[in-house]
Design a protein around this motif. Structure first.
Motif, short mmCIF file in Angstrom:
data_model
loop_
_atom_site.label_atom_id
_atom_site.label_comp_id
_atom_site.label_asym_id
_atom_site.label_seq_id
_atom_site.Cartn_x
_atom_site.Cartn_y
_atom_site.Cartn_z
N ILE A 198 46.21 -27.69 -7.49
CA ILE A 198 47.11 -26.62 -7.06
C ILE A 198 46.75 -26.24 -5.63
O ILE A 198 45.57 -26.12 -5.29
CB ILE A 198 47.03 -25.40 -8.00
CG1 ILE A 198 48.06 -24.34 -7.59
CG2 ILE A 198 45.63 -24.82 -8.07
CD1 ILE A 198 48.23 -23.23 -8.62
N PHE A 199 47.75 -26.09 -4.80
CA PHE A 199 47.54 -25.79 -3.38
C PHE A 199 47.73 -24.30 -3.13
O PHE A 199 48.72 -23.71 -3.55
CB PHE A 199 48.54 -26.59 -2.53
CG PHE A 199 48.47 -26.28 -1.06
CD1 PHE A 199 47.45 -26.80 -0.27
CD2 PHE A 199 49.41 -25.45 -0.46
CE1 PHE A 199 47.37 -26.51 1.08
CE2 PHE A 199 49.34 -25.16 0.90
CZ PHE A 199 48.32 -25.69 1.66
N MET A 200 46.75 -23.71 -2.44
CA MET A 200 46.83 -22.31 -2.04
C MET A 200 46.90 -22.25 -0.51
O MET A 200 45.96 -22.70 0.17
CB MET A 200 45.60 -21.53 -2.52
CG MET A 200 45.55 -21.34 -4.02
SD MET A 200 46.79 -20.15 -4.57
CE MET A 200 46.62 -20.30 -6.36
N PRO A 201 47.99 -21.72 0.05
CA PRO A 201 48.12 -21.69 1.51
C PRO A 201 47.21 -20.66 2.16
O PRO A 201 46.77 -19.70 1.52
CB PRO A 201 49.59 -21.32 1.72
CG PRO A 201 49.95 -20.53 0.50
CD PRO A 201 49.17 -21.14 -0.62
N GLY A 202 46.92 -20.86 3.44
CA GLY A 202 46.18 -19.87 4.22
C GLY A 202 44.68 -19.99 4.04
O GLY A 202 44.15 -20.97 3.52
N ARG A 203 44.00 -18.95 4.50
CA ARG A 203 42.54 -18.93 4.46
C ARG A 203 42.01 -18.79 3.04
O ARG A 203 42.67 -18.22 2.17
CB ARG A 203 42.01 -17.77 5.31
CG ARG A 203 42.32 -17.91 6.79
CD ARG A 203 41.63 -16.83 7.58
NE ARG A 203 41.88 -16.95 9.01
CZ ARG A 203 41.31 -16.19 9.94
NH1 ARG A 203 40.46 -15.24 9.57
NH2 ARG A 203 41.57 -16.37 11.22
N SER A 204 40.80 -19.28 2.85
CA SER A 204 40.17 -19.19 1.53
C SER A 204 39.80 -17.74 1.21
O SER A 204 39.50 -16.96 2.11
CB SER A 204 38.91 -20.04 1.49
OG SER A 204 39.20 -21.39 1.79
N SER A 205 39.82 -17.42 -0.06
CA SER A 205 39.34 -16.11 -0.52
C SER A 205 38.95 -16.25 -1.98
O SER A 205 39.39 -17.18 -2.67
CB SER A 205 40.41 -15.03 -0.36
OG SER A 205 41.45 -15.21 -1.31
N MET A 206 38.13 -15.34 -2.45
CA MET A 206 37.74 -15.37 -3.85
C MET A 206 38.94 -15.19 -4.76
O MET A 206 39.05 -15.81 -5.82
CB MET A 206 36.69 -14.29 -4.13
CG MET A 206 36.17 -14.31 -5.56
SD MET A 206 35.45 -15.91 -6.03
CE MET A 206 33.91 -15.85 -5.11
N ALA A 207 39.88 -14.33 -4.36
CA ALA A 207 41.07 -14.10 -5.17
C ALA A 207 41.90 -15.37 -5.31
O ALA A 207 42.41 -15.70 -6.40
CB ALA A 207 41.91 -12.97 -4.57
N LYS A 208 42.07 -16.11 -4.20
CA LYS A 208 42.84 -17.35 -4.26
C LYS A 208 42.11 -18.40 -5.11
O LYS A 208 42.74 -19.14 -5.88
CB LYS A 208 43.08 -17.88 -2.84
CG LYS A 208 44.07 -17.05 -2.03
CD LYS A 208 44.28 -17.66 -0.66
CE LYS A 208 45.23 -16.81 0.18
NZ LYS A 208 45.42 -17.36 1.54
N TYR A 209 40.80 -18.48 -4.93
CA TYR A 209 40.02 -19.44 -5.70
C TYR A 209 40.10 -19.14 -7.19
O TYR A 209 40.33 -20.04 -8.02
CB TYR A 209 38.57 -19.39 -5.22
CG TYR A 209 37.65 -20.40 -5.85
CD1 TYR A 209 37.97 -21.76 -5.87
CD2 TYR A 209 36.44 -20.01 -6.40
CE1 TYR A 209 37.11 -22.69 -6.44
CE2 TYR A 209 35.57 -20.94 -6.97
CZ TYR A 209 35.91 -22.27 -6.98
OH TYR A 209 35.07 -23.20 -7.55
N ALA A 210 39.95 -17.86 -7.55
CA ALA A 210 40.02 -17.47 -8.95
C ALA A 210 41.41 -17.72 -9.51
O ALA A 210 41.56 -18.14 -10.67
CB ALA A 210 39.64 -16.00 -9.10
N THR A 211 42.44 -17.46 -8.72
CA THR A 211 43.82 -17.72 -9.17
C THR A 211 44.03 -19.20 -9.42
O THR A 211 44.63 -19.59 -10.43
CB THR A 211 44.83 -17.22 -8.13
OG1 THR A 211 44.68 -15.80 -7.96
CG2 THR A 211 46.25 -17.53 -8.55
N ALA A 212 43.53 -20.03 -8.50
CA ALA A 212 43.66 -21.48 -8.68
C ALA A 212 42.98 -21.94 -9.95
O ALA A 212 43.54 -22.71 -10.75
CB ALA A 212 43.07 -22.20 -7.47
#
Length: 279
Positions: free
Chosen positions: A221-235
Motif C-alpha cells: 500500500i502506498f502512502m503519499p508524502g512524508r513518513s509519519s507514525m500515523a501513516k505507518y500504522a495506517t498502512a
C-alpha cells in the motif's frame, strides 16, 4: 495623554490587544492610574505601536518582536531567521495540502503482486533509533536517504547497475541486530538496493553486503508524502486486515519501498501450508 480607547483607534489595535502587550512588557502605557487601573499613552508611542503591528503582521512572536525593538541592531537578522522559518512552514503546509488532496482523490488501496527473485545490496543506516523518545521520522528519512546515496555510489563505482527502487527494512536480520534494535541502540534500519552485477564488476566496499532476495507474493500500500507514525500504522492496519484465502501477512518480512513522493509499505504473504523461508 491618550486614553486606551483613543490610542486603540489611532493605532487600530483592540484594547484587549493593548492590555496583552502591556502584560508582556511589549508596549507599556505611559501611565496607569493606581486607583482605577486606566491606561494612558503618549502620542510618541504611536510609532512603537506601528512597528509592533508591522512585525507581528509577519507572524513573529511577541518574544521576537520585543527583542527586535529592544535591540534594533539585531532586527534584520531576526527578520531573516523568521523568514526562513515561515518559508519552511509554508513548504510543510504545501506538502500537507498535497497529501490531503491525494488521500481524498485517490485513497490508498492495498494491492497484491508477485516480486521476482533478485540480487540486492544491503547496508545498515548509521543512525541509532530514537530509544525511549518519540520516533523522529524526519531524521530517519534523512538518514535513510543519505545511506541510499552512499550505496548507489558504491554500486556504480564497482561497475554494477542499480536495477530497481531502494527500500528499507528493520535491522533484525541477525541476533546482534535484533538485540541492538530492541535495546534502542541501533542501527534501526537496513537499506536494500536491487542490482545487476556483471562478471567484470569489481568488489563492493566494506559495509555493503550482497544478498539474494527470494521471490514472493506480497501485499503493498502506498502512502503519499512524508513518513509519519500515523501513516505507518495506517498502512500496517490496512495490510493486516486485508482478506486472504488460506494465507496470512508475514509481519517478519515487512519492507518500505522508497518513492520520490511517498513510501510503499509491503509485506510478504505466507500460505498456511508454506514452509518457513528466509527473509
Amino acid at each position: 495623554m491618550l486614553s486606551i480607547g483613543d490610542f486603540s483607534e489611532m493605532c487600530n489595535l483592540p484594547p484587549q490587544t493593548l492590555r496583552y502587550y502591556h502584560s508582556e512588557g511589549l508596549l507599556v502605557p505611559a501611565d496607569v492610574d493606581e486607583r482605577t487601573g486606566y491606561r494612558s499613552y503618549t502620542f510618541t508611542q504611536v510609532e512603537q505601536a506601528m512597528l509592533i503591528t508591522v512585525l507581528r503582521g509577519t507572524g513573529m512572536s511577541v518574544k521576537l518582536v520585543s527583542r527586535a525593538l529592544d535591540e534594533p541592531e539585531t532586527a534584520l537578522d531576526l527578520l531573516r531567521q523568521h523568514t526562513r522559518e515561515v518559508q519552511r512552514q509554508r513548504r510543510a503546509q504545501d506538502e500537507a495540502i498535497d497529501d490531503a488532496r491525494e488521500f481524498f482523490t485517490s485513497p490508498p488501496e492495498v494491492s497484491l503482486r508477485r516480486v521476482d527473485r533478485m540480487t540486492v545490496v544491503s547496508k545498515p543506516v548509521p543512525r541509532p533509533s530514537a530509544g525511549g523518545e518519540p520516533f523522529d521520522w524526519a531524521a530517519a528519512d534523512a538518514a535513510v536517504a543519505a545511506t541510499v546515496d552512499d550505496v548507489v555510489k558504491a554500486v556504480e563505482s564497482s561497475g554494477a547497475v542499480v536495477s530497481g527502487r531502494p527500500w528499507r527494512t528493520l535491522a533484525v536480520e541477525s541476533a546482534e541486530q535484533r538485540s541492538r534494535t530492541l535495546a534502542g541502540e541501533g542501527p534501526h534500519w537496513l537499506v536494500k538496493l536491487p542490482v545487476t552485477v556483471d562478471e567484470g564488476a569489481s568488489s563492493l566496499p566494506r559495509g555493503v553486503e550482497v544478498q539474494t532476495f527470494e521471490a514472493r507474493d506480497e501485499l503493498s500500500i502506498f502512502m503519499p508524502g512524508r513518513s509519519s507514525m500515523a501513516k505507518y500504522a495506517t498502512a500496517l492496519s490496512r495490510l493486516f486486515t486485508h482478506p486472504l484465502d488460506a494465507a496470512y501477512v508475514d509481519v517478519s518480512r515487512l519492507r518500505q519501498v522508497l518513492h520520490d513522493d511517498g513510501v510503499e509499505t509491503a509485506a510478504a504473504i505466507r500460505r498456511l501450508d508454506e514452509p518457513s523461508v528466509p527473509r
